[in-house]
Scaffold this motif. Structure first.
Motif, PDB file in Angstrom:
ATOM      1  N   HIS A  66       6.055  -2.658   6.044  1.00  0.00           N
ATOM      2  CA  HIS A  66       7.502  -2.481   5.902  1.00  0.00           C
ATOM      3  C   HIS A  66       7.802  -1.416   4.840  1.00  0.00           C
ATOM      4  N   ALA A  67       8.450  -0.365   5.274  1.00  0.00           N
ATOM      5  CA  ALA A  67       8.905   0.686   4.341  1.00  0.00           C
ATOM      6  C   ALA A  67      10.304   0.330   3.864  1.00  0.00           C
ATOM      7  N   PHE A  68      10.573   0.417   2.569  1.00  0.00           N
ATOM      8  CA  PHE A  68      11.859  -0.038   2.025  1.00  0.00           C
ATOM      9  C   PHE A  68      12.954   1.007   2.182  1.00  0.00           C
ATOM     10  N   GLU A  69      12.619   2.278   2.361  1.00  0.00           N
ATOM     11  CA  GLU A  69      13.611   3.319   2.589  1.00  0.00           C
ATOM     12  C   GLU A  69      13.756   3.535   4.093  1.00  0.00           C
ATOM     13  N   ASP A  70      15.020   3.649   4.561  1.00  0.00           N
ATOM     14  CA  ASP A  70      15.252   3.714   6.005  1.00  0.00           C
ATOM     15  C   ASP A  70      14.627   4.939   6.649  1.00  0.00           C
ATOM     16  N   HIS A  71      14.561   6.071   5.917  1.00  0.00           N
ATOM     17  CA  HIS A  71      14.055   7.271   6.554  1.00  0.00           C
ATOM     18  C   HIS A  71      12.519   7.291   6.610  1.00  0.00           C
ATOM     19  N   TYR A  72      11.878   6.262   6.013  1.00  0.00           N
ATOM     20  CA  TYR A  72      10.419   6.151   6.143  1.00  0.00           C
ATOM     21  C   TYR A  72      10.075   5.277   7.342  1.00  0.00           C
ATOM     22  N   THR A  73       8.887   5.444   7.795  1.00  0.00           N
ATOM     23  CA  THR A  73       8.507   4.817   9.064  1.00  0.00           C
ATOM     24  C   THR A  73       7.919   3.432   8.850  1.00  0.00           C
ATOM     25  N   LYS A  74       8.656   2.416   9.331  1.00  0.00           N
ATOM     26  CA  LYS A  74       8.059   1.077   9.432  1.00  0.00           C
ATOM     27  C   LYS A  74       7.113   1.110  10.633  1.00  0.00           C
ATOM     28  N   HIS A  75       6.003   0.366  10.572  1.00  0.00           N
ATOM     29  CA  HIS A  75       5.084   0.404  11.700  1.00  0.00           C
ATOM     30  C   HIS A  75       4.099  -0.769  11.651  1.00  0.00           C
ATOM     31  N   MET A  76       3.426  -0.923  12.805  1.00  0.00           N
ATOM     32  CA  MET A  76       2.323  -1.894  12.922  1.00  0.00           C
ATOM     33  C   MET A  76       1.013  -1.127  12.868  1.00  0.00           C
ATOM     34  N   GLY A  95       0.800  -1.200   0.000  1.00  0.00           N
ATOM     35  CA  GLY A  95       0.000   0.000   0.000  1.00  0.00           C
ATOM     36  C   GLY A  95       0.841   1.261   0.000  1.00  0.00           C
ATOM     37  N   TYR A  96       0.179   2.374   0.187  1.00  0.00           N
ATOM     38  CA  TYR A  96       0.817   3.678   0.277  1.00  0.00           C
ATOM     39  C   TYR A  96       0.410   4.325   1.592  1.00  0.00           C
ATOM     40  N   VAL A  97       1.405   5.002   2.175  1.00  0.00           N
ATOM     41  CA  VAL A  97       1.187   5.684   3.446  1.00  0.00           C
ATOM     42  C   VAL A  97       1.552   7.154   3.283  1.00  0.00           C
ATOM     43  N   PHE A  98       0.754   8.024   3.893  1.00  0.00           N
ATOM     44  CA  PHE A  98       1.018   9.463   3.927  1.00  0.00           C
ATOM     45  C   PHE A  98       1.070   9.878   5.404  1.00  0.00           C
ATOM     46  N   VAL A  99       2.208  10.354   5.855  1.00  0.00           N
ATOM     47  CA  VAL A  99       2.379  10.756   7.255  1.00  0.00           C
ATOM     48  C   VAL A  99       2.892  12.198   7.296  1.00  0.00           C
ATOM     49  N   GLY A 100       2.109  13.093   7.853  1.00  0.00           N
ATOM     50  CA  GLY A 100       2.516  14.496   7.992  1.00  0.00           C
ATOM     51  C   GLY A 100       2.971  15.075   6.672  1.00  0.00           C
ATOM     52  N   ASP A 101       4.149  15.733   6.727  1.00  0.00           N
ATOM     53  CA  ASP A 101       4.692  16.364   5.531  1.00  0.00           C
ATOM     54  C   ASP A 101       5.644  15.461   4.768  1.00  0.00           C
ATOM     55  N   MET A 102       5.805  14.223   5.278  1.00  0.00           N
ATOM     56  CA  MET A 102       6.717  13.305   4.597  1.00  0.00           C
ATOM     57  C   MET A 102       6.132  12.904   3.238  1.00  0.00           C
ATOM     58  N   PRO A 103       7.004  12.646   2.299  1.00  0.00           N
ATOM     59  CA  PRO A 103       6.509  12.162   1.007  1.00  0.00           C
ATOM     60  C   PRO A 103       5.778  10.828   1.191  1.00  0.00           C
ATOM     61  N   SER A 104       4.797  10.566   0.369  1.00  0.00           N
ATOM     62  CA  SER A 104       4.129   9.261   0.428  1.00  0.00           C
ATOM     63  C   SER A 104       5.114   8.168   0.052  1.00  0.00           C
ATOM     64  N   HIS A 105       4.926   7.015   0.618  1.00  0.00           N
ATOM     65  CA  HIS A 105       5.831   5.916   0.318  1.00  0.00           C
ATOM     66  C   HIS A 105       5.075   4.584   0.357  1.00  0.00           C
ATOM     67  N   GLY A 106       5.598   3.651  -0.377  1.00  0.00           N
ATOM     68  CA  GLY A 106       4.975   2.337  -0.458  1.00  0.00           C
ATOM     69  C   GLY A 106       5.407   1.432   0.677  1.00  0.00           C
ATOM     70  N   THR A 107       4.589   0.477   0.976  1.00  0.00           N
ATOM     71  CA  THR A 107       4.896  -0.517   2.013  1.00  0.00           C
ATOM     72  C   THR A 107       4.527  -1.899   1.503  1.00  0.00           C
ATOM     73  N   ALA A 108       5.252  -2.869   2.032  1.00  0.00           N
ATOM     74  CA  ALA A 108       4.886  -4.274   1.829  1.00  0.00           C
ATOM     75  C   ALA A 108       4.266  -4.747   3.137  1.00  0.00           C
ATOM     76  N   ASN A 109       3.118  -5.364   3.028  1.00  0.00           N
ATOM     77  CA  ASN A 109       2.338  -5.646   4.236  1.00  0.00           C
ATOM     78  C   ASN A 109       2.154  -7.148   4.452  1.00  0.00           C
ATOM     79  N   GLY A 110       2.206  -7.511   5.719  1.00  0.00           N
ATOM     80  CA  GLY A 110       1.858  -8.868   6.121  1.00  0.00           C
ATOM     81  C   GLY A 110       0.874  -8.797   7.273  1.00  0.00           C
ATOM     82  N   THR A 111      -0.208  -9.578   7.177  1.00  0.00           N
ATOM     83  CA  THR A 111      -1.292  -9.460   8.146  1.00  0.00           C
ATOM     84  C   THR A 111      -1.595 -10.807   8.785  1.00  0.00           C
ATOM     85  N   LEU A 112      -1.863 -10.757  10.085  1.00  0.00           N
ATOM     86  CA  LEU A 112      -2.379 -11.902  10.822  1.00  0.00           C
ATOM     87  C   LEU A 112      -3.669 -11.444  11.496  1.00  0.00           C
TER      88      LEU A 112
END
Length: 458
Positions: free
Chosen positions: A177-187, A140-157
């Protein structure tokens, strides 16, 4: 937490109002979930402290790490593909006021995610069941504050608890999972209420048309949606009596009187009787129903309404066959009395003395008395057959004598039948001419004896 309470109350209300059946599957292919989401950056990789603290570290620390928007904040729409798989899209909004242990300034959070999911429900429970764990994968895509949008790879249980076959409570945790280190990985955790719909049930019997063999007629699951109106376990299409409960051995028809004949073939369905009389009782076993038998306790033929034939004279010959029903006789003589020896003597004596003048067919008056006695004998034996023999002497030609003897016999028959009660059908004529003389034709006395008529018993 107030939002979660509202979700549970909503689910309870929906459960009370729904009664139809099926989880998200081929019958109810569409699924929708509304709920609340929580975003947590802490229990992921430890490479960006204090925002993260290591994978699954403090996974349930809701107070310190979770970001929850106190309203409905996520919507999922999905469609069943087949074999337990579904494809869906989820949109989420939130406000981030903490990144791990570090505060944040209410950063706006938006996410749009696509997910393939696989339900383990049927593998665990067999088909159906209330316990429905599932796995999901997507991006998916995530938009957080003023950070650029970024893609994530998701795994769900996740796990769903089916409150009815159309509504569930859904709990899930997704690692993004965000592939760029400066983007936020999260649950991202979600609690929601899910609904499935889209199945067609034309007849409203709770069995969807895809599985309903009788989609336009309400039926039961036992017969794949076909009706069993009388509830006897035999579907209507195979039930000879679909509106009355019956037995399999009678194709669904009852046997009320228990005589082994189904009611629809039983002329007396409430009173036991044999098959020979179509289920009606026949107490005397004569083949005539008791209701139609004028003598139900005494065997008799149907032709006589179930009563035995009478034998008024007791001679063993039934009245219907007895030509003399009021006088005892013999079977050989059709119930009439036989002609005894004394009668034969009378015939052989007196009847041989009916004499005629030369070349005459006129009975002598002296023979009337004899003929009157013979008439009484004929009337006494109405079943006997008599032959009236005509004879002549040898004068004249044989042909002439044949005709003369026949006329003499006929004159006797005419006399006898003139008497009341004498049946002419008992009398037959036989002409012998001069062929059977009883005296020599050489004297006047002999020829007189030969000019005669005699009655014999046939």
């Amino acid at each position: 937490m107030k939002t979660l309470t509202k979700l549970f109350l909503f689910a309870a209300f929906a459960l009370a109002s729904l009664s139809t059946a099926n989880a998200q599957d081929k019958n109810n292919p569409w699924g929708v979930r509304i709920g609340v989401n929580a975003v947590d950056t802490y229990p992921v990789s430890p490479d960006n402290r204090p925002f993260t603290g290591g994978f699954i570290n403090e996974f349930f620390n809701q107070r310190d790490h979770w970001n929850i928007l106190p309203s409905v904040s996520t919507l999922y729409v999905g469609r069943y593909i087949g074999s337990g798989f579904a494809l869906g899209v989820q949109g989420s909004i939130n406000k981030i006021d903490k990144l791990g242990d570090a505060p944040a300034d209410d950063l706006a959070y938006y996410a749009i995610d696509g997910m393939f999911s696989y339900s383990l429900r049927d593998l665990i429970n067999g088909e159906g069941g209330w316990f429905d764990p599932y796995l999901g994968a997507g991006g998916g895509y995530v938009f957080v504050g003023d950070m650029p949008s970024h893609g994530t790879a998701n795994g769900t249980l996740g796990i769903k608890f089916w409150l009815s076959d159309n509504i569930n409570l859904d709990f899930s945790s997704t690692y993004k999972h965000a592939f760029e280190d400066h983007y936020t990985k999260h649950m991202q955790h979600v609690v929601g209420v899910g609904f499935v719909f889209g199945g067609t049930d034309t007849d409203g019997d709770g069995i969807y048309d895809k599985d309903d063999e009788c989609p336009e007629t309400p039926g039961v699951a036992e017969f794949n949606g076909c009706p069993d109106t009388d509830g006897d376990g035999i579907k209507d299409s195979e039930d000879a009596c679909p509106e009355v409960a019956g037995l399999p051995e009678f194709n669904g028809c009852p046997d009320t009187d228990g005589d082994g004949i189904a009611d629809n073939e039983d002329a007396c369905p409430e009173v036991a009787g044999p098959a020979a009389t179509n289920g009606c009782p026949d107490a005397d076993g004569d083949g005539v129903n008791d209701s139609e038998d004028e003598c139900p306790n005494e065997a008799g033929p149907a032709a006589n309404n179930g009563c035995p034939y009478a034998d008024r004279d007791g001679d063993g010959v039934l009245d219907k066959d007895d030509k003399c029903p009021d006088v005892a006789g013999t079977a050989a003589n059709d119930g009439c009395p036989g002609v005894d020896a004394s009668v034969l003597e009378t015939l052989n004596g007196e009847a041989g003395r009916i004499l005629f003048d030369t070349d005459k067919a006129t009975i002598r008056t002296s023979s009337y008395e004899t003929l009157d006695r013979i008439a009484e004998i004929v009337k006494q034996y109405p079943n006997a057959q008599f032959e009236v023999e005509g004879h002549a002497d040898s004068r004249a030609s044989n042909a002439y004598n044949m005709d003369l003897s026949e006329r003499r016999a006929q004159s006797v028959v005419d006399y006898l039948t003139s008497k009341e009660g004498v049946n002419g059908s008992q009398l037959s004529i036989k002409a012998y001419g001069e062929e059977q003389p009883i005296a020599p034709n050489t004297t006047a006395a002999g020829m007189q004896l030969n000019r005669r008529v005699k009655l014999t018993l046939k």
